[in-house]
Structures are given as structure tokens and as C-alpha cells.
Design an enzyme around this catalytic site. Structure first.
Site, PDB file in Angstrom:
ATOM      1  N   GLU A 188      50.769  19.912  39.791  1.00 25.62           N
ATOM      2  CA  GLU A 188      50.722  21.015  40.770  1.00 25.62           C
ATOM      3  C   GLU A 188      50.252  22.240  40.001  1.00 25.62           C
ATOM      4  O   GLU A 188      51.053  22.937  39.380  1.00 25.62           O
ATOM      5  CB  GLU A 188      52.115  21.256  41.355  1.00 25.62           C
ATOM      6  N   CYS A 200      51.425  30.333  43.608  1.00 26.86           N
ATOM      7  CA  CYS A 200      50.241  29.475  43.470  1.00 26.86           C
ATOM      8  C   CYS A 200      49.408  29.549  44.739  1.00 26.86           C
ATOM      9  O   CYS A 200      48.199  29.353  44.705  1.00 26.86           O
ATOM     10  CB  CYS A 200      50.659  28.044  43.152  1.00 26.86           C
TER      11      CYS A 200
HETATM   12  P1  NAD Z   1      52.049  27.813  32.427  1.00 35.03           P
HETATM   13  O1  NAD Z   1      50.991  26.787  32.535  1.00 35.03           O
HETATM   14  O2  NAD Z   1      51.909  28.861  31.387  1.00 35.03           O
HETATM   15  O3  NAD Z   1      53.467  27.103  32.143  1.00 35.03           O
HETATM   16  C1  NAD Z   1      54.012  26.163  33.044  1.00 35.03           C
HETATM   17  C2  NAD Z   1      54.951  25.239  32.304  1.00 35.03           C
HETATM   18  O4  NAD Z   1      54.191  24.375  31.454  1.00 35.03           O
HETATM   19  C3  NAD Z   1      55.946  25.957  31.376  1.00 35.03           C
HETATM   20  O5  NAD Z   1      57.188  25.313  31.462  1.00 35.03           O
HETATM   21  C4  NAD Z   1      55.308  25.770  30.010  1.00 35.03           C
HETATM   22  O6  NAD Z   1      56.232  25.880  28.951  1.00 35.03           O
HETATM   23  C5  NAD Z   1      54.756  24.370  30.149  1.00 35.03           C
HETATM   24  N1  NAD Z   1      53.670  24.007  29.215  1.00 35.03           N
HETATM   25  C6  NAD Z   1      52.646  24.774  28.795  1.00 35.03           C
HETATM   26  N2  NAD Z   1      51.834  24.066  27.969  1.00 35.03           N
HETATM   27  C7  NAD Z   1      52.346  22.814  27.885  1.00 35.03           C
HETATM   28  C8  NAD Z   1      51.964  21.620  27.203  1.00 35.03           C
HETATM   29  N3  NAD Z   1      50.890  21.579  26.422  1.00 35.03           N
HETATM   30  N4  NAD Z   1      52.738  20.518  27.364  1.00 35.03           N
HETATM   31  C9  NAD Z   1      53.811  20.541  28.170  1.00 35.03           C
HETATM   32  N5  NAD Z   1      54.246  21.650  28.833  1.00 35.03           N
HETATM   33  C10 NAD Z   1      53.507  22.771  28.690  1.00 35.03           C
HETATM   34  O7  NAD Z   1      52.210  28.482  33.882  1.00 35.03           O
HETATM   35  P2  NAD Z   1      53.062  29.767  34.308  1.00 35.03           P
HETATM   36  O8  NAD Z   1      52.404  30.996  33.819  1.00 35.03           O
HETATM   37  O9  NAD Z   1      54.513  29.555  34.020  1.00 35.03           O
HETATM   38  O10 NAD Z   1      52.915  29.681  35.914  1.00 35.03           O
HETATM   39  C11 NAD Z   1      51.820  30.164  36.634  1.00 35.03           C
HETATM   40  C12 NAD Z   1      50.843  29.057  36.959  1.00 35.03           C
HETATM   41  O11 NAD Z   1      51.500  27.983  37.647  1.00 35.03           O
HETATM   42  C13 NAD Z   1      49.746  29.516  37.914  1.00 35.03           C
HETATM   43  O12 NAD Z   1      48.533  28.951  37.518  1.00 35.03           O
HETATM   44  C14 NAD Z   1      50.211  28.960  39.262  1.00 35.03           C
HETATM   45  O13 NAD Z   1      49.180  28.806  40.206  1.00 35.03           O
HETATM   46  C15 NAD Z   1      50.795  27.662  38.843  1.00 35.03           C
HETATM   47  N6  NAD Z   1      51.727  27.146  39.854  1.00 35.03           N
HETATM   48  C16 NAD Z   1      51.306  26.105  40.630  1.00 35.03           C
HETATM   49  C17 NAD Z   1      52.153  25.627  41.637  1.00 35.03           C
HETATM   50  C18 NAD Z   1      51.712  24.509  42.530  1.00 35.03           C
HETATM   51  O14 NAD Z   1      52.558  23.958  43.221  1.00 35.03           O
HETATM   52  N7  NAD Z   1      50.437  24.147  42.573  1.00 35.03           N
HETATM   53  C19 NAD Z   1      53.422  26.193  41.816  1.00 35.03           C
HETATM   54  C20 NAD Z   1      53.811  27.244  40.987  1.00 35.03           C
HETATM   55  C21 NAD Z   1      52.950  27.705  40.004  1.00 35.03           C
END
Ligand code: NAD
Length: 504
Positions: free
Chosen positions: A261, A295
Site C-alpha cells: 500500500e 495517501c
Molecule cells: P516511509 O516509506 O518512509 O516508511 C513507511 C514504513 O516503512 C516505516 O515503518 C519505515 O520504517 C519502513 N521502511 C522504510 N524502508 C524500509 C525497508 N527498506 N525495509 C523495511 N521497512 C522499511 O513512509 P512514511 O513517510 O512513514 O509514510 C508516508 C508514505 O506512506 C506516503 O508515500 C503515503 O502515500 C504512504 N501511505 C500509503 C498508504 C496506502 O494505503 N496506500 C497509507 C498510508 C501511507
């Protein structure tokens, strides 16, 4: 000063961010500070997991799965019913914590907790509806059927902007499907994750399944460990497209399953026949709500050239009346961005938009007060500006003119993400064109409502770089189970499929 809600939710100034069920493991990873985005002050600290701590949690989740999978699904549902009741009791307290840690205004923060409760209700019903098909067999006296079995411990990785709801989308369905879960939340919002895991684990213990819900707080290093762990057959990851690409690569290399997601770059098309009063209200909520940090936030408004000046004037007026301030104050409509980096990304995107020919119509300034407050911005733009194709996680709305509906749909589909989309029109032919196979290419397509604020009954998720995952309602539960095709021979002959003859 510590907020009174901390004691109610079992939080302290120093917390272990590693919980195997309700049992806190002495975490030995880095110490993370949770900050209030409305003030910039530290709320409390949480100790993250080291790789060794993760190992302990993974073992607990594997053992919990082995016990839990053999419980009948409706019995599993009874646990989730109790979880829903426990969350109901804490709705205001958890909402307050979401406001403190993620900066959401009170009504949105409590709405997020309500979404967890709704997911519990949904999962309880689902626990009596997990069904397989019976299929006509081509062979006489044979029965062909599908059954669904629990999959295994599931890894849940979540983003900061829905610090509790996304866990519930996954964990409630996983639990009724017979799976244990390990949750790695965003390191920016550790306290909400600790509070929720404590509540869920107490319920699981009362049902004699300790370790059903575990928590492993950490940054990328812990996330990478989970993603590479073959004991977790499914990784459900919510976050940026960058993160999703990495998760897909690592899980794909071990031929595991992902539910992704990822980022959105959502658009609304407003046609000349649209009810502009309706469109205006929907656009402001979708673009400004949650300070542009959903998102599904509306990022591109594609408006017919005959009405664009009128709509822009009305929008500019509406933006000026958005009350920005303390998210805990009931009159506030827009709280802060999550941190300094988010403010910097917004300012950088606005600079790029101006360099690429865009005009800032209103807003876009940092507000001079503690915390990370900005004015929401409207930028008059064109669909081909490179910055418009990016998801900047901040309240920037690009307003783009179009001439024909085909052109509007092409602009809308012309980005790599494919999460949420909408059209405002009073003409059924335009609505149907938008919903047709040649219309919106997104996972969500709405008519006469905005892009954000989905109900849990439908499957939530998006196409293309949004990752293709589906969560919450409809048949999203199937991702958390393994399908088994079974053929039973009820006779004494052995006919082969495709009429093959193999006589000895
Ligand atoms: P992010 O990608 O920085 O982090 C999200 C999660 O991924 C965190 O827990 C982070 O620690 C983890 N992570 C990062 N790199 C990783 C890796 N290499 N391996 C495993 N885990 C890893 O995102 P953010 O800034 O916390 O959130 C914002 C983003 O999330 C936006 O792009 C938003 O659109 C998206 N989002 C999407 C949805 C959806 O349902 N499509 C819902 C909420 C947020």
C-alpha cells in the site's frame, strides 16, 4: 510535562518498543524520541529492537501461530469482538495520543480509532464467512473444492500518517484468518503502537493466545530483517513507493508474498456540469484534511477551462477560512506537518513548481510558531510539470486546466501512482466514461465525492506504483490465507483428468 493519557494507556517516559504479546522484552536497539509535531517537544522515548531482539519476537510469533491456527475461525472472531470492545473503551484516549504524536485534529484522530473498531466489527462477521468454492468436477463421483487455511505469521510495516488504523486493517483480518502478526510501525509514531499492542495483547492473553500480536519497533534495519525473514510468508507494507520497491525486491527474491500500500498522487476532475458547491467542499477536505498527509490526499485538481477561474477564486476564499493551529483545539481544521523534513520538502516542491512555470495562487508559507505548521498551498499548474507527477506529502494542490474529458483522463492517468481518483459531474455519460475500462486507472474511482475517506467495506488500495495491494473489506482477507484445491474421489474407479488413459 507528561500528558495524563500516558498513564491511562500504560505509557511512561521511557518505554520498551519491543513487545512479545504483552511481555516487554528488554529492547537493546536505538532509543527513539517521539515528538509532538504541534510543539516540537519530546513526548517520551521508546527503545527500538536490535536484530537479536527481533529474533526473540519472531520466535514468539511462530509459536503463537502454531497454537492459533487450529482454533475455529468463529472462536478467533470472539477474540476480535473483545478487542473491538477494548478499543471502544479507549477511543478518546487513543485519539488523544494520535493527536499528540501524529498531529491529527481531534475528530480525525478519533475517526482513526473508530476505523480500528469498525475493522473489528467487520472481522468478527467475516470469521463466520471465510468460504471456499465447490467446483464441478469433470470426473464422475469426484468432488473438486477449495479451502482456505491460515498462512503463517504476518509482518506488518506501517507509515506514520495512519499510526493505528493500518495496523487494524491487517491485524484484525490476519487474526480471524488464523495468523499471528509482528508489527513494525513508523519510528516517528512509536507510542501509539505501544499503547495499541498492549491493549490487543491483554485481550489475546485473556483468550489464552499470548504472542498473537507482537510489536518490534525499529528503523529500516529491523524492517529489512522482517522482510528477509522466510518465517513470515506475507509482508504487508504501507509507505512510500521507494520503500515498496525495496520490500518487493527482497520478498520477491525469497518468493514470499507482499501486500503493498504505497504512495498516491490523487486527482479530481471537475467538469462544466458539476455541482460546484459540492465539489468545493469535497476538494477542500481532500486537499487540506490531515494537513495533506493522507495517501489519498487530493494533489491534482483537473478543471475544465471554462470554470477554472471561478473555481480557483472560490477555492482561494475557502482556503483563507481554514483554521490552522493546535490539533487538540476543537475549532482547528488543519494541524501541523509531521516534522521539519516534511516542511522542507513542501518548501522545496513549491520552489520547483515556480521554476517549472507554476503560479502559487495562495498559501505555501511556513507559519512562525513552534512546531511544524504551514499554510496549505494552491498552485496553478500544467499536467506536464515534472513536480506534479511527484507525491509531496504536504498540502499542495496543483490546479490544472483541461479542454476535453479524454484529455482530463489522460492527465489524471499520466502519473506512476494509481491510488484514488474522482470526477464531479452531473452527466451520466461523463461518469460512466470515467468508470469505464478506458477511464480512471486507479484502485479507487469516485463520482461526486472526494479522493480521501474510504469506507472499510470496500477493498482499499491502488494500482501501478501504489503497489496493487488491497486491504480491509471485500475479499481482501484472501491475502492472509493459503488456498488449497482438493479433489476427492468418492468412487472405486480412477479416471484421469483430460481423459488421459494410463492402463497397466
Ligand atoms: P516511509 O516509506 O518512509 O516508511 C513507511 C514504513 O516503512 C516505516 O515503518 C519505515 O520504517 C519502513 N521502511 C522504510 N524502508 C524500509 C525497508 N527498506 N525495509 C523495511 N521497512 C522499511 O513512509 P512514511 O513517510 O512513514 O509514510 C508516508 C508514505 O506512506 C506516503 O508515500 C503515503 O502515500 C504512504 N501511505 C500509503 C498508504 C496506502 O494505503 N496506500 C497509507 C498510508 C501511507
Amino acid at each position: 510535562m507528561i500528558d495524563p493519557v500516558f498513564a491511562t494507556l500504560g505509557l511512561e517516559t521511557e518505554n520498551s518498543g519491543v513487545l512479545a504479546g504483552s511481555q516487554a522484552i528488554q529492547a537493546t536497539g536505538p532509543r527513539l524520541a517521539s515528538r509532538n509535531p504541534a510543539t516540537g517537544e519530546v513526548l517520551a522515548y521508546a527503545q527500538a529492537a536490535s536484530p537479536g531482539d527481533y529474533e526473540q519476537v519472531a520466535e514468539v510469533a511462530v509459536k503463537a501461530f502454531a497454537r492459533w491456527r487450529s482454533r475455529p475461525a468463529p472462536v478467533r472472531g470472539a477474540l476480535i469482538r473483545d478487542l473491538g470492545d477494548a478499543l471502544r473503551l479507549q477511543k478518546q484516549n487513543l485519539g488523544r495520543l494520535v493527536t499528540l504524536e501524529a498531529g491529527k485534529i481531534r475528530t480525525e484522530a478519533e475517526g482513526e480509532v473508530q476505523e480500528m473498531i469498525d475493522m473489528c466489527d467487520y472481522a468478527v462477521g467475516l470469521s463466520r464467512c471465510l468460504h471456499g468454492l465447490t467446483i464441478a468436477s469433470e470426473r464422475p463421483v469426484h468432488r473438486l473444492m477449495e479451502q482456505w487455511h491460515p498462512l503463517g505469521p504476518v509482518g506488518i510495516i506501517t507509515a506514520f500518517n495512519f499510526p493505528v488504523a493500518v495496523w487494524a486493517w491487517n491485524a484484525t483480518l490476519a487474526a480471524v484468518c488464523g495468523d499471528s502478526t509482528i508489527w513494525k510501525p513508523s519510528p516517528i509514531t512509536p507510542l501509539t503502537a505501544i499503547a495499541v499492542t498492549k491493549i490487543a495483547s491483554q485481550v489475546a492473553e485473556a483468550h489464552e493466545c499470548p504472542g498473537l500480536f507482537s510489536l518490534c519497533l525499529g528503523e529500516t534495519e529491523i524492517g529489512e530483517r522482517m522482510v528477509a525473514d522466510p518465517r513470515l510468508p506475507l509482508i504487508s507494507a504501507t509507505g512510500s513507493c521507494r520503500m515498496g520497491r525495496r520490500v518487493a525486491e527482497v520478498v520477491g527474491a525469497r518468493l514470499g508474498r507482499t501486500l503493498l500500500e504505497l504512495g498516491g498522487n490523487n486527482a479530481v476532475i471537475v467538469t462544466p456540469s458539476a455541482n460546484l458547491d459540492l465539489a468545493l467542499r469535497a476538494v477542500v477536505f481532500a486537499a487540506v484534511g490531515t494537513a495533506g498527509q493522507r495517501c489519498t490526499t487530493l494533489r491534482r485538481l483537473i478543471v475544465h477551462e471554462s470554470i477554472i477561474d471561478d473555481l480557483l477564486a472560490r477555492l482561494g476564499h475557502a482556503y483563507k477560512s481554514v483554521r490552522i493551529g493546535d490539533p487538540a483545539d476543537d475549532s482547528t481544521l488543519m494541524g501541523p506537518l509531521i516534522n521539519e523534513q516534511a516542511v522542507a520538502s513542501m518548501m522545496q516542491a513549491l520552489e520547483q513548481a515556480a521554476e517549472q512555470g507554476g503560479t502559487i495562487v495562495t498559501g505555501g508559507k511556513r507559519i512562525d510558531r513552534p512546531g511544524w505548521f504551514v499554510e496549505p498551498a494552491i498552485v496553478r499548474a500544467t499536467g506536464d510539470m515534472p513536480i506534479v507527477a511527484e507525491e509531496t506529502f504536504a498540502p499542495i494542490l496543483y490546479v490544472i486546466p483541461y479542454r476535453t474529458l479524454d484529455e482530463a483522463i489522460a492527465i489524471q492517468n499520466g502519473v506512476e501512482q494509481g491510488l484514488s481518483s474522482a470526477i464531479f459531474t452531473d452527466r451520466v455519460t461523463e461518469a460512466e466514461r470515467f468508470l469505464s475500462a478506458e477511464g480512471s486507472d486507479c484502485g479507487i474511482a469516485n463520482v461526486n465525492l472526494g479522493t480521501s475517506g474510504a469506507e472499510i467495506g470496500g477493498a482499499f488500495g491502488g494500482e501501478k506504483a501504489t503497489g496493487g495491494g488491497r486491504e480491509a473489506g471485500s475479499d481482501a482477507w484472501k491475502a492472509y490465507m493459503r488456498r488449497q484445491t482438493c479433489t476427492i474421489n468418492g468412487g472405486s474407479a480412477l479416471p484421469l483428468a483430460q481423459g488421459i488413459r494410463f492402463e497397466l
